[in-house]
Design an enzyme around this catalytic site. Sequence first.
Site, PDB file in Angstrom:
ATOM      1  N   GLU A 159       0.782  -1.224   0.000  1.00 32.06           N
ATOM      2  CA  GLU A 159       0.000   0.000   0.000  1.00 32.06           C
ATOM      3  C   GLU A 159       0.824   1.291   0.000  1.00 32.06           C
ATOM      4  OE1 GLU A 159      -1.011   2.643   2.076  1.00 32.06           O
ATOM      5  OE2 GLU A 159      -2.828   3.160   0.968  1.00 32.06           O
ATOM      6  N   ASP A 160       1.900   1.320   0.779  1.00 32.62           N
ATOM      7  CA  ASP A 160       2.688   2.547   0.778  1.00 32.62           C
ATOM      8  C   ASP A 160       4.167   2.203   0.663  1.00 32.62           C
ATOM      9  OD1 ASP A 160       2.775   5.600   2.847  1.00 32.62           O
ATOM     10  OD2 ASP A 160       3.178   5.233   0.723  1.00 32.62           O
ATOM     11  N   HIS A 175      -0.336   0.600   7.497  1.00 36.28           N
ATOM     12  CA  HIS A 175      -0.981   1.331   6.411  1.00 36.28           C
ATOM     13  C   HIS A 175       0.050   2.300   5.839  1.00 36.28           C
ATOM     14  CE1 HIS A 175      -5.125   3.076   5.000  1.00 36.28           C
ATOM     15  NE2 HIS A 175      -4.216   3.187   4.058  1.00 36.28           N
ATOM     16  N   LEU A 214       3.246   5.003   5.506  1.00 37.79           N
ATOM     17  CA  LEU A 214       4.600   5.041   6.046  1.00 37.79           C
ATOM     18  C   LEU A 214       5.179   6.442   5.939  1.00 37.79           C
ATOM     19  CD1 LEU A 214       6.112   1.906   4.234  1.00 37.79           C
ATOM     20  CD2 LEU A 214       5.220   2.006   6.553  1.00 37.79           C
ATOM     21  N   HIS A 222      -3.170   0.035  12.446  1.00 39.18           N
ATOM     22  CA  HIS A 222      -4.596  -0.015  12.788  1.00 39.18           C
ATOM     23  C   HIS A 222      -4.848  -1.120  13.798  1.00 39.18           C
ATOM     24  CE1 HIS A 222      -5.578   2.795   9.670  1.00 39.18           C
ATOM     25  NE2 HIS A 222      -5.144   2.022   8.696  1.00 39.18           N
ATOM     26  N   ASN A 233      -4.477   7.522   7.890  1.00 40.77           N
ATOM     27  CA  ASN A 233      -4.158   6.889   6.618  1.00 40.77           C
ATOM     28  C   ASN A 233      -2.648   6.931   6.381  1.00 40.77           C
ATOM     29  OD1 ASN A 233      -3.780   6.483   3.692  1.00 40.77           O
ATOM     30  ND2 ASN A 233      -6.009   6.532   3.630  1.00 40.77           N
ATOM     31  N   ASP A 234      -2.079   8.150   6.385  1.00 36.26           N
ATOM     32  CA  ASP A 234      -0.661   8.254   6.079  1.00 36.26           C
ATOM     33  C   ASP A 234       0.024   9.180   7.080  1.00 36.26           C
ATOM     34  OD1 ASP A 234       1.275   9.196   3.091  1.00 36.26           O
ATOM     35  OD2 ASP A 234       1.714   7.813   4.739  1.00 36.26           O
ATOM     36  N   ASN A 289      -5.758  11.771   2.017  1.00 30.02           N
ATOM     37  CA  ASN A 289      -5.155  10.454   1.925  1.00 30.02           C
ATOM     38  C   ASN A 289      -3.696  10.472   2.365  1.00 30.02           C
ATOM     39  OD1 ASN A 289      -4.080   7.947   0.929  1.00 30.02           O
ATOM     40  ND2 ASN A 289      -5.933   7.778  -0.311  1.00 30.02           N
ATOM     41  N   ASP A 299      -3.969   8.714  -4.612  1.00 30.37           N
ATOM     42  CA  ASP A 299      -3.720   7.937  -3.402  1.00 30.37           C
ATOM     43  C   ASP A 299      -2.461   8.503  -2.741  1.00 30.37           C
ATOM     44  OD1 ASP A 299      -4.587   4.547  -2.691  1.00 30.37           O
ATOM     45  OD2 ASP A 299      -3.424   5.874  -1.411  1.00 30.37           O
ATOM     46  N   ASN A 300      -1.367   7.708  -2.664  1.00 29.03           N
ATOM     47  CA  ASN A 300      -0.199   8.186  -1.942  1.00 29.03           C
ATOM     48  C   ASN A 300       0.730   9.063  -2.767  1.00 29.03           C
ATOM     49  OD1 ASN A 300      -0.705   7.075   0.598  1.00 29.03           O
ATOM     50  ND2 ASN A 300      -0.076   5.050  -0.125  1.00 29.03           N
TER      51      ASN A 300
END
Lengths: 368, 364
Positions: A58-59, A122, A124, A141, A175-176, A231, A276-277
């Site tokens: 994800e990240d 999630h 980073l 989480h 989230n981030d 996000n 997103d990221n």
Amino acid sequence: MPGEKMASKLLMLFVPLAAFLFQRLFQPSLQFGDHRETVYNHVPGTCRPVEGVVHGSEDIVRTRDGLAFISTGLIASPVFNPDPWYLQRKGKILLFNLKNPEDGVRELKIEPREKYEDLQPHGLGLYENQAGEIRLFVVNHLKDGERVEIFRYVRPEGKLKLIRSVQDPLLYSVNDVVAMGTDAFFATNDHYCRAPWAKKLERFLGPAWSNVVYYNGSVASVAADGFSVANSVVTPPSGEVVYVSDSLQQDVKVFRPRPDHSLELQSVIHLFTGVDNLNICPDTGDLWVAAHPSVTDIFKHIQDRRHLAPSQVLRIQDPAGASPEVTELYANDGRQLNGSSAAVVYNRRLLIGTVHDTLLYCDVTVPL
Amino acid sequence: MVPVYMRWIVIVFLAWGVLQHLIKLWFTLGYHKAVLFNHQPGPCRVVPGVEHGAEDITTLPNGLAFISAGLWLPGFPHDRSEVRGRILTFNFSDPEKGVKELNFSEEFDRENFNPHGLSVWTDPLSGRISVLVISHQRRKDQVEVFTYDVATETLEHQETIRDELIYSGNDLLALGPDSFYLTNDVSHGARGSSLARKLETYLLLPFGNVVFYNGTQARPVAEGLVFPNGVNMSPDRRYMYVGAGFTEELRIFRRFANNSLVQIESLPLHSFVDNIEVDSKTGDLYIGLHPVIGKTPLIHYDPWDPPGAQVLRVKNAVRGPDITELFVNNGTTLQGSSVASFHQGALLIGSVFDRLLYCQVRTT
């Protein structure tokens, strides 16, 4: 005639109600740009999936010398009725050295053991100093509440040692995260509500209650709000600009931090895609943006992993300037890569992470 | 006596039909593509000396490309007097030399030459190169046939072909020195009257066709197309490719020995399809498209909000198409891309009224 009067009264009530429902039902489609969902495939060079990554990436964040940390095994949010296959994942942190791409990924050991057992990673963030100390900030989480774990990366043994586990009432739907010091960071809360049913409603009604908070080492405060779904957050090494991506408003907002760490809006870069990221190139200040061209498809992909979700990687040059220039580095209709969520570039090498799919490595032979 | 509610039902029904068409038209014209993210397959540069378009390009296996330049149609940005119809050559083996304008033989009327689609045919026995070009005269269209003299770099005019069924030619594909397939993009009536043309365009009426001219006469071989554009053929000559402009598709036909066509496939490309070039070695298609056709002179051109450019490559068009987007531009580097010709790792991208771009292809 009394019947007609009654009918016309009902019509007067029915028409605005139907119009409201119609708008609410179709607004998400139009807002998410579903009619723009034609994605044309193209690559910046040869691309291949990285072996051993099946539960997402994800990240991704990277150090100045090309060491990339990747969060995998993202817990699928119950908001979506996720595909049961995703539940078999285990949350981990992987390492990929962009200097030696043939080595592939390596799982990092996490100390203490209990932290490794419950890791649900999630977003980073990375802290690097002149002395060579590397700290990895991980959004975790946990069942009893969100945390931001701060690890120290111990190079020779390839492990992450927990330094601090940060909890705060203002960290409720994180989230981030982006590191601003050894213990300080900005973090995004992508929703206001916590319960899955409430998050669903929040997304549908769109009250824009998502925010960005700043943690100074002891306590968190709200730095900026009014986001629909904040996000990702990143800053260049100088820390003089803060970029925040909003997946629902489909843009990247550029902020200047005030002395008290609250954020002042400077400009907005509209991207018309589900951003997103974000990642930032430490040398040039370019932004690397991973996005979901069709948000409806990524949602469907979360519910059914066979449903294809397109991917996209954009590069923004001069993002804090007057005319940021956006180029598309990679786009795929889902057959090669589903749901791209993060991208880093180092020395003409691109690494693209996804929400629940694999990790893609590309050589970049087009001009950068 | 029709009851009042019946009348309302009919009105709502009709209004819904109109609304649906308007929405479809808006998407067809491409206005929903709010933003185009630029990307190139490698380093690109503008080829000097081409300012008024390079609408069609065809490249011979030896790397010599023929380009039709200087097309002018009502609505184009430059003044009619500034634009001159020309045929240029470009050598992929010597790209630094740029383009060379070809001279015409003495007797050719170059004043009224308004070139659109072009095609080149090489005689397999003698090696003689025939260049066929659609020219838009004021009232009618005609096909000019030239022979290319390699030594003097001149186009010797051979004949002017006119036919009842050649009235709004867009592109052509030569099968011999004087036989070819040709696309008529609008109906005969629309070619004559600008009002009829506007109506046919906005109503998206399927009155375009493909005809085959056998040396003496033309006959229709495919009909019911909405603004057919480019036309080309697979290297084994079994399949014909037609760019169906407003329906945003690549139409694939099976071609028979008697030159008739039967449609077998329709590939949606989601942008207005213009010209199609086929790589003779691999059979790959290189297609020029208009992501937002509404911003081109065909509908309405505004220099402050220019149309963009797009090039797609289609591998395996008939069996299992693999489509890659090679080039996209929001109008800052190239406007209104109409054609892309590939040769040994390089791409030449032409436009309807803008410039000519030379790119190296460094992606897979």
